[in-house]
Design a protein around this motif. Structure first.
Motif, PDB file in Angstrom:
ATOM      1  N   PRO A  14     -11.827  -7.434  -3.655  1.00  0.00           N
ATOM      2  CA  PRO A  14     -12.128  -7.147  -5.182  1.00  0.00           C
ATOM      3  C   PRO A  14     -12.877  -8.177  -6.003  1.00  0.00           C
ATOM      4  CG  PRO A  14      -9.692  -7.758  -5.124  1.00  0.00           C
ATOM      5  CD  PRO A  14     -10.403  -7.776  -3.733  1.00  0.00           C
ATOM      6  N   ARG A  72     -16.926 -10.960  -0.013  1.00  0.00           N
ATOM      7  CA  ARG A  72     -16.947  -9.747  -0.610  1.00  0.00           C
ATOM      8  C   ARG A  72     -17.759  -8.808   0.151  1.00  0.00           C
ATOM      9  NH1 ARG A  72     -17.763  -8.120  -5.975  1.00  0.00           N
ATOM     10  NH2 ARG A  72     -16.190  -6.425  -5.480  1.00  0.00           N
ATOM     11  N   PHE A  91     -11.967  -1.107   3.270  1.00  0.00           N
ATOM     12  CA  PHE A  91     -11.233  -2.289   2.065  1.00  0.00           C
ATOM     13  C   PHE A  91     -12.512  -3.183   2.058  1.00  0.00           C
ATOM     14  CE2 PHE A  91      -9.302  -6.337   1.206  1.00  0.00           C
ATOM     15  CZ  PHE A  91      -8.493  -6.139   0.353  1.00  0.00           C
ATOM     16  N   GLN A  92     -12.385  -3.686   0.774  1.00  0.00           N
ATOM     17  CA  GLN A  92     -13.336  -4.662   0.252  1.00  0.00           C
ATOM     18  C   GLN A  92     -12.630  -5.606  -0.713  1.00  0.00           C
ATOM     19  OE1 GLN A  92     -16.554  -3.306  -2.280  1.00  0.00           O
ATOM     20  NE2 GLN A  92     -17.742  -5.450  -2.129  1.00  0.00           N
ATOM     21  N   THR A 120      -2.742  -4.085  -3.924  1.00  0.00           N
ATOM     22  CA  THR A 120      -3.277  -3.730  -2.731  1.00  0.00           C
ATOM     23  C   THR A 120      -4.617  -4.539  -2.298  1.00  0.00           C
ATOM     24  OG1 THR A 120      -4.155  -1.855  -3.889  1.00  0.00           O
ATOM     25  CG2 THR A 120      -2.249  -1.361  -2.330  1.00  0.00           C
ATOM     26  N   HIS A 121      -5.170  -5.006  -3.614  1.00  0.00           N
ATOM     27  CA  HIS A 121      -6.576  -5.737  -3.050  1.00  0.00           C
ATOM     28  C   HIS A 121      -6.520  -7.111  -3.491  1.00  0.00           C
ATOM     29  CE1 HIS A 121      -7.865  -1.535  -2.828  1.00  0.00           C
ATOM     30  NE2 HIS A 121      -9.214  -1.962  -2.440  1.00  0.00           N
ATOM     31  N   THR A 122      -5.998  -7.340  -4.730  1.00  0.00           N
ATOM     32  CA  THR A 122      -5.880  -8.872  -5.085  1.00  0.00           C
ATOM     33  C   THR A 122      -4.968  -9.773  -4.054  1.00  0.00           C
ATOM     34  OG1 THR A 122      -4.220  -8.296  -6.575  1.00  0.00           O
ATOM     35  CG2 THR A 122      -6.197  -8.259  -7.352  1.00  0.00           C
ATOM     36  N   TRP A 142       0.553  -1.125  -0.110  1.00  0.00           N
ATOM     37  CA  TRP A 142      -0.003   0.118  -0.109  1.00  0.00           C
ATOM     38  C   TRP A 142       1.083   1.023  -0.215  1.00  0.00           C
ATOM     39  CZ3 TRP A 142      -0.014   3.516   4.332  1.00  0.00           C
ATOM     40  CH2 TRP A 142      -0.967   4.551   4.165  1.00  0.00           C
TER      41      TRP A 142
END
Lengths: 434, 434
Positions: free
Chosen positions: B115, B77, B112-113, B135-137, B39
């Motif tokens: 993806p 999710r 945060f969620q 940052t998400h995967t 991040w």
């Protein structure tokens, strides 16, 4: 978010007493069969039963508080046969036969209450006696034993954490299932639960019975525990016990009457019950003497339950006797129930397979085998050899000789007299562990 | 009288979905440490992760319904970090250090969620990919794996009766406890739970963690699972994973940049974290190449986590390297976490005892060992080798060589290029079972 059901938790933690015995059907089926005979023919006989802890090294009164034992015995005395239980006894078939119990006997059961007990602590052991009419004292045998065994187990578990308990029961379940898987290899096995008196606890016995039922299917023919039989739609299994010949013998007026006492009571039995209930215990005063002097009609009975001789030797002795009386052993039944476990069941099954019908009553090693399961060591949960035996009948001392001198009970002078009357042939001393 | 709590029963039977993932903390701690670094330093990098089932014989899409998998992924999710979870991340000390996570990072986590995902079924296997900002995967790796593993376990158990389930868990508990008792014999053992991704199920992992905590006391230092660490007041354990050097390498513009990529990311790491978090994974492109070309400051790190070489050989190689760099291995730490079980833990512990500090991350064989436990046979519950790996970064293919060619991932042409750059010394092919 952990959801706690406050009502359930409060209820669980607020128990004044967690009763071991909650139903008078939580007993062995043979007690009810014998009770009906006693009630009809021997209602006037006074019999004293007494607790005997053969495992002297376990000082029971140092494990179980006397007050705790009294609370359980007192609670058992408050229990009555429930209406639905009596309806079930009246309406259910036992051993394929309807109306096994007569209406007036069931009417009498309606008000049945366990009689008073005498309890004191002597040198680390409980001296527990039940004196009174045989029709009442006989019914204490099983609840007294299962109460003491369960209180002992509870004491051994009292200081364990939730986790140790979890591991303990997980291991015991895995252990029992290994046994079931081994027994599955015996295609014509006939097995029943005889473990009420020595059980670890009621709920554990119920689990064990469900396990064996699930694992063995039709090879598991039922349970001696009448309550579990009713609740689980299983057959109630059992016939008669040593107390019948023991009381009959104690009441004999002289040595000649003593010698024939074992057959008098069987004669009463065959005039009360029939078919698969005609199973004789040959060993109360020694199998050799019993067979030597038995009337020929005993050879017409369905079978024997050798209960203290080594299974194979004892079975062979009985088969030879059947053959000598012109009966084909293949039509006869031998029931083995003396401290059996998977090894001895396998050996005995294989030895007799095809030569005689066999059936196994699996007791202590079914319902109380926690050996190797306790993360804290075995001592507290290892089964002990606890029995509740006839001590006297109408004030006369009772004796059991057995095929195994370690199982003999009674006063030394009377034992000597019985040995004189019945002889001491083929009697051995084997360690008694359960 | 059996008391049924109707409300509880209705609630239990009325579940639309029994979610596998109910918290974003139900992941491995190293994901959060890496996420903070990603991040801060690589927010613009796009990384695609993909599921790889190395156990091809298990056709996952024939065991788990695609719709069921979608429902679980969709549910995951919907999950957000709870306020109390962020407060705990902010207020708790990790590896003895307060304020491990910066306030602006935690503020970012608040929304945060997980993806979107791409899922299709190809030849009996799931093709499951997560494409988008790194940052998400990155955060899908653990939930994706634990969801699929738990759904597979549920499928294997779906048709079992209550009793078979009881025996299954009883055996698994007994089995784990045997392992714990063996590990107790290792007085200076340092062990932690690394079993989130391969677990049989969340509740089972929790039981296993409680068991090891109960059995090993202070020798059990914590769990990689952040939720279990929070709920159980345990240390959260973990440092970094192969995705760091893999992405760093994929982004390298040429072979020279590729050769130094593994150290670039470690340099970033040491400027982000310190102390016991300075643990390097040496095997992403082969341990021999890594050690040969490593800058001297890598020898100042606390230790290594050899993750694909045989434990003893891999450990010895690293110790020789420390000695060659003038460092005393007895001050250093080796963390073993590649498919360990009691045998290999014992052997490795004994081999290195007193010569180097060791620590063990116990994964699959802690939280998913039901071998020999299922009354119906093992197939459905035997663990499989399922991973979720970086496939590409900013559109460039990613590669992992590993010390074990069976664990290599990536496109063949790229693997050939990496082998040219890093060499193929001391690389072996060992069967990968878990």
């Amino acid at each position: 978010m952990v959801y706690t059901d406050i009502a359930t938790r409060t209820y669980n933690h607020g128990w004044r007493l967690d009763p071991v015995v909650r139903s008078l059907l939580d007993t062995d089926f043979y007690k009810l069969l014998m009770l009906q005979l006693i009630w009809r023919r021997h209602a006037d006989v006074q019999v004293t039963f007494g607790l005997i802890n053969r495992t002297r090294t376990v000082r029971l009164a140092e494990v179980i508080e006397e007050a705790e034992l009294r609370a359980q015995l007192d609670h058992a005395r408050t229990v009555r046969f429930a209406k639905k239980e009596l309806i079930w006894l009246a309406g259910n078939s036992f051993y394929g036969e309807a109306r096994m119990f007569e209406p007036d006997f069931l009417a009498w059961l309606k008000d049945f209450q366990l009689p008073e007990y005498e309890l004191r602590t002597v040198d680390g052991q409980f001296e527990l006696r039940f004196a009174g009419p045989w029709t009442h004292t006989t019914m204490w045998e099983i609840p007294a034993l299962s109460i003491i065994n369960e209180l002992r187990a509870r004491a051994a578990m009292r200081d364990k954490g939730r986790f140790a308990l979890d591991v303990l029961y997980a291991r015991a379940k895995a252990k029992l299932w290994e046994k079931v898987e081994r027994l599955r290899a015996l295609p014509d096995l006939i097995l029943s639960d005889f473990g009420t008196r020595r059980r670890h606890g009621f709920l554990w016995q119920r689990w064990c019975v469900e396990a064996v039922k699930e694992g063995l299917g039709g090879r598991f023919i039922g349970t001696s525990n009448v309550l579990l039989a009713m609740d689980g739609d299983l057959e109630a299994i059992g016939t008669n016990a040593h107390e019948l010949p023991m009381v009959s013998a104690a009441l004999a007026e002289n040595d000649a009457a003593l010698a024939t006492a074992p057959y008098r009571v069987l004669d009463e039995w065959r005039h009360t019950y029939a078919g698969n209930l005609l199973i004789a215990l040959p060993d109360a005063f020694g199998t050799t003497a019993f067979l030597r002097d038995a009337p020929d009609w005993v050879a017409d009975w369905t079978g024997f339950r050798p209960d203290s001789a080594p299974p194979i030797a004892g079975g062979e002795q009985i088969m030879a006797w059947w053959r000598a009386h012109g009966r084909d052993p293949r039509t006869k039944l031998l029931i083995f129930s003396d401290g059996m476990d998977v090894d001895s069941i396998e050996q005995t099954y294989r030895h007799f397979d095809g030569r005689v019908r066999t059936s196994f009553g699996w007791g202590t090693n079914l319902t109380n085998d926690f050996r190797g399961c306790d993360p804290d060591g075995d001592a507290g949960l290892a089964p002990i050899s606890l029995v509740c035996k006839v001590i006297s009948a109408n004030g006369r001392p009772a004796v059991k000789l057995s095929d195994n001198l370690e199982k003999a009970t009674g006063e030394p002078a009377e034992i000597a007299r019985y040995l004189r009357v019945f002889g001491n042939a083929d009697r051995d001393a084997q360690p008694v562990t359960v």
